[in-house]
Scaffold this motif. Structure first.
Motif, PDB file in Angstrom:
ATOM      1  N   SER A   1     -63.152 -61.433 -31.275  1.00  0.00           N
ATOM      2  CA  SER A   1     -62.268 -61.714 -32.406  1.00  0.00           C
ATOM      3  C   SER A   1     -62.809 -61.222 -33.733  1.00  0.00           C
ATOM      4  O   SER A   1     -62.125 -60.491 -34.447  1.00  0.00           O
ATOM      5  CB  SER A   1     -61.980 -63.214 -32.473  1.00  0.00           C
ATOM      6  OG  SER A   1     -61.305 -63.615 -31.311  1.00  0.00           O
TER       7      SER A   1
ATOM      8  N   ALA B   1     -62.739 -57.619 -34.268  1.00  0.00           N
ATOM      9  CA  ALA B   1     -61.396 -57.066 -34.494  1.00  0.00           C
ATOM     10  C   ALA B   1     -60.766 -57.649 -35.745  1.00  0.00           C
ATOM     11  O   ALA B   1     -59.573 -57.410 -36.012  1.00  0.00           O
ATOM     12  CB  ALA B   1     -60.528 -57.353 -33.278  1.00  0.00           C
TER      13      ALA B   1
ATOM     14  N   LYS C   1     -60.050 -60.773 -36.341  1.00  0.00           N
ATOM     15  CA  LYS C   1     -59.037 -61.771 -36.007  1.00  0.00           C
ATOM     16  C   LYS C   1     -59.588 -63.182 -36.207  1.00  0.00           C
ATOM     17  O   LYS C   1     -60.739 -63.449 -35.870  1.00  0.00           O
ATOM     18  CB  LYS C   1     -58.604 -61.601 -34.537  1.00  0.00           C
ATOM     19  CG  LYS C   1     -58.004 -60.241 -34.227  1.00  0.00           C
ATOM     20  CD  LYS C   1     -56.666 -60.051 -34.892  1.00  0.00           C
ATOM     21  CE  LYS C   1     -56.077 -58.698 -34.532  1.00  0.00           C
ATOM     22  NZ  LYS C   1     -54.824 -58.433 -35.256  1.00  0.00           N
ATOM     23  N   PRO C   2     -58.746 -64.095 -36.725  1.00  0.00           N
ATOM     24  CA  PRO C   2     -59.241 -65.442 -37.013  1.00  0.00           C
ATOM     25  C   PRO C   2     -59.394 -66.364 -35.800  1.00  0.00           C
ATOM     26  O   PRO C   2     -60.078 -67.387 -35.892  1.00  0.00           O
ATOM     27  CB  PRO C   2     -58.177 -66.004 -37.962  1.00  0.00           C
ATOM     28  CG  PRO C   2     -56.933 -65.236 -37.656  1.00  0.00           C
ATOM     29  CD  PRO C   2     -57.366 -63.881 -37.202  1.00  0.00           C
TER      30      PRO C   2
ATOM     31  N   GLY D   1     -56.350 -64.100 -31.282  1.00  0.00           N
ATOM     32  CA  GLY D   1     -55.950 -63.023 -32.191  1.00  0.00           C
ATOM     33  C   GLY D   1     -55.513 -63.602 -33.532  1.00  0.00           C
ATOM     34  O   GLY D   1     -56.214 -64.399 -34.140  1.00  0.00           O
ATOM     35  N   ASP D   2     -54.308 -63.192 -33.967  1.00  0.00           N
ATOM     36  CA  ASP D   2     -53.817 -63.666 -35.264  1.00  0.00           C
ATOM     37  C   ASP D   2     -53.447 -65.139 -35.243  1.00  0.00           C
ATOM     38  O   ASP D   2     -53.482 -65.824 -36.262  1.00  0.00           O
ATOM     39  CB  ASP D   2     -52.594 -62.844 -35.703  1.00  0.00           C
ATOM     40  CG  ASP D   2     -52.960 -61.415 -36.027  1.00  0.00           C
ATOM     41  OD1 ASP D   2     -52.230 -60.497 -35.595  1.00  0.00           O
ATOM     42  OD2 ASP D   2     -53.980 -61.217 -36.703  1.00  0.00           O
TER      43      ASP D   2
ATOM     44  N   TRP E   1     -64.218 -70.947 -37.562  1.00  0.00           N
ATOM     45  CA  TRP E   1     -63.035 -70.975 -36.678  1.00  0.00           C
ATOM     46  C   TRP E   1     -62.502 -72.393 -36.552  1.00  0.00           C
ATOM     47  O   TRP E   1     -61.300 -72.634 -36.590  1.00  0.00           O
ATOM     48  CB  TRP E   1     -63.403 -70.410 -35.307  1.00  0.00           C
ATOM     49  CG  TRP E   1     -62.430 -70.784 -34.229  1.00  0.00           C
ATOM     50  CD1 TRP E   1     -61.281 -70.147 -33.903  1.00  0.00           C
ATOM     51  CD2 TRP E   1     -62.506 -71.932 -33.361  1.00  0.00           C
ATOM     52  NE1 TRP E   1     -60.618 -70.803 -32.888  1.00  0.00           N
ATOM     53  CE2 TRP E   1     -61.357 -71.899 -32.535  1.00  0.00           C
ATOM     54  CE3 TRP E   1     -63.420 -72.980 -33.192  1.00  0.00           C
ATOM     55  CZ2 TRP E   1     -61.106 -72.870 -31.558  1.00  0.00           C
ATOM     56  CZ3 TRP E   1     -63.175 -73.951 -32.229  1.00  0.00           C
ATOM     57  CH2 TRP E   1     -62.025 -73.887 -31.418  1.00  0.00           C
TER      58      TRP E   1
END
Lengths: 232, 231
Positions: free
Chosen positions: B151, B154, B156-157, B161-162, B201
């Motif tokens: 993640s 890339a 991404k949070p 993914g998103d 996260w």
């Protein structure tokens, strides 16, 4: 398989592993060619295995065009998704799929969970557990030809059938009389006769008979494991 | 297909308010915008509906949909994703390899974080609890690595993914318990010093709409409730 299109599948496996056997059966049911690689997990694990499964370092591992999929039930579902033109292991209906996943999970938690105690427990207290587990499976099978029901031989059948070679070992290791302990025998044929017939039906499928080893060989392996764990 | 309409879409969740296994189902139902009736079960005195719906394990959560019963939280979450595939975001990735990876990490979480969680709560001896905590911390470090690889790399949070996905819901469902465990045995399973990406996260996860109001927040209430299972 000569003449078959190479779909880039490699299976890292160990001959007697029921989890590896699930994958072999699934690949055969789907008619998918693959390269079988025997990993001697009892000795030093290969670099390839350690690289492909750094978290658990165990087989089976499916390499698909160099990418890695691990955990047998995850591999089975992956094959269904990636090769949709082959015989599916899971049915299409969401509820039927959930039902199949539930029972495959039951096999992992209970059949494997209880059965693997055979390596580490000289006293087979787990026999009582195993009788309950076998009876539960017997009830779930009911009058169906396969656990897959209308779908036919499917996900749960593939998940469970490799463990049937271990039934004999449950049987024979369960029934040992010692002067200072009582043991409980688990006679599978008495406890779960439908399951025994089901296992025989599964064995008639080439995918199964080509992937499983005889109960005798499994029994010898189990005996060796018990020695390693210092049980005998 | 909007949820919670007529009789044919009747969705009921049998649960216990502080169970991570129940919470993750609630989060996913919320994510998909599915209306459901929540039934709080008394595990000391299991009701007929629970026993009839999950005769094999007699546990929560159980999802009842159109009269059909689906037990086992990870099975339920995948069922929701498939039965309501046209509704809301997907919980599992569409890409086969990503899907296999998501399933792998979800199984890892329950195996390597969930199992120790259970031991910390229910083992009699402190040494067993502490040993379990050490195993959970090791698992969290592995997950930090996985999160960074899949993640963070890339941008991404979330693991999904998103938006929140399968692994987020499964791991996130334990977050309410981390503070409880810190109170019980003085060990932080989630520590920003050890696992900074996961700590960040966790904050994002707890702020998500689908998660609000689901995870237990009152440590004393959880401990009091837990005690009823230990006596």
């Amino acid at each position: 398989m000569a003449g078959e299109k190479n779909v880039g599948l490699v299976l890292l496996d160990f001959w007697v592993s029921p989890f590896g056997q699930r994958c072999r059966i699934a690949l055969a049911e789907k008619g998918l060619p693959y390269e079988y690689v025997e990993e001697n997990i009892m000795a030093v694990k290969s670099d390839r295995l350690l690289r492909s499964n750094p978290v658990y370092k165990h087989i089976p591992v499916l390499l698909h065009d160099g990418r890695t999929i691990t955990e047998s039930l995850i591999i089975l579902q992956h094959l269904d998704q990636v090769f949709p033109d082959t015989r599916p292991l899971l049915p299409a209906d969401p509820y039927e799929r959930a039902h199949a996943r539930f029972w495959a999970d039951y096999v992992d938690k209970k059949v494997y969970g209880s059965g693997s105690k055979m390596y580490t427990e000289p006293q087979m207290q787990t026999n009582i557990e195993m009788v309950d587990i076998l009876k539960t499976l017997e009830r779930e099978l009911g009058e169906k030809e396969f656990f897959g029901g209308e779908h036919g031989f499917g996900f749960v059948d593939v998940a469970l059938i490799p463990f049937t070679a271990w039934f004999e070992s449950f049987d024979r290791y369960s029934f040992k009389k010692k002067s200072f302990d009582r043991y409980w025998g688990v006679k599978v044929a008495e406890v779960a006769p439908k399951l025994v017939s089901w296992a025989a039906r599964c064995q008639e499928r080439e995918s199964v008979s080509n992937s499983l080893y005889s109960p005798e060989k499994v029994y010898d392996f189990a005996g060796m494991m018990r020695k390693d764990f210092g049980i005998e | 297909m909007a949820g919670g309409g007529g009789e044919e879409e009747k969705v009921k969740l049998l649960g216990v308010w502080d169970s991570p296994f129940v919470n993750r189902v609630q989060i996913v139902l919320n994510l998909k915008g599915i209306c459901y009736e929540y039934v709080e079960e008394d595990l000391h005195n299991k009701g007929e509906l629970l026993l009839a719906s999950n005769p094999v394990h007699k546990k929560v959560p159980v999802l009842l949909h159109n009269g059909k019963a689906i037990p086992e939280s990870q099975v339920i979450v995948q069922y929701i994703d498939e039965a309501w595939s046209g509704t809301g975001p997907s919980v599992l990735p569409a890409d086969p390899l990503q899907r296999a990876t998501a399933r792998f990490w979800a199984a890892f979480v329950d195996d390597k974080v969930g199992s120790p969680w259970f031991t910390i709560l229910f083992a009699r001896k402190t040494e067993e609890k502490m040993e379990a905590a050490a195993r959970a911390i090791s698992a969290m470090e592995t997950l930090e690595g996985a999160f960074k690889d899949c993640s963070v790399a890339a941008g991404k949070p979330f693991f999904g993914g998103d938006g929140i996905g399968f692994v987020d819901a499964v791991l996130g469902s334990y977050l309410g318990w981390f503070l409880v465990i810190e109170t019980m045995i003085g060990v932080k399973l989630m520590d920003a010093a050890r696992t900074p990406e996961l700590a960040a996260w966790a904050e994002r996860f707890k702020m998500a709409d689908a998660v609000k109001g689901v995870l237990p927040e009152d440590v004393d209430k959880v401990l009091e409730f837990l005690q009823t299972f230990l006596d």
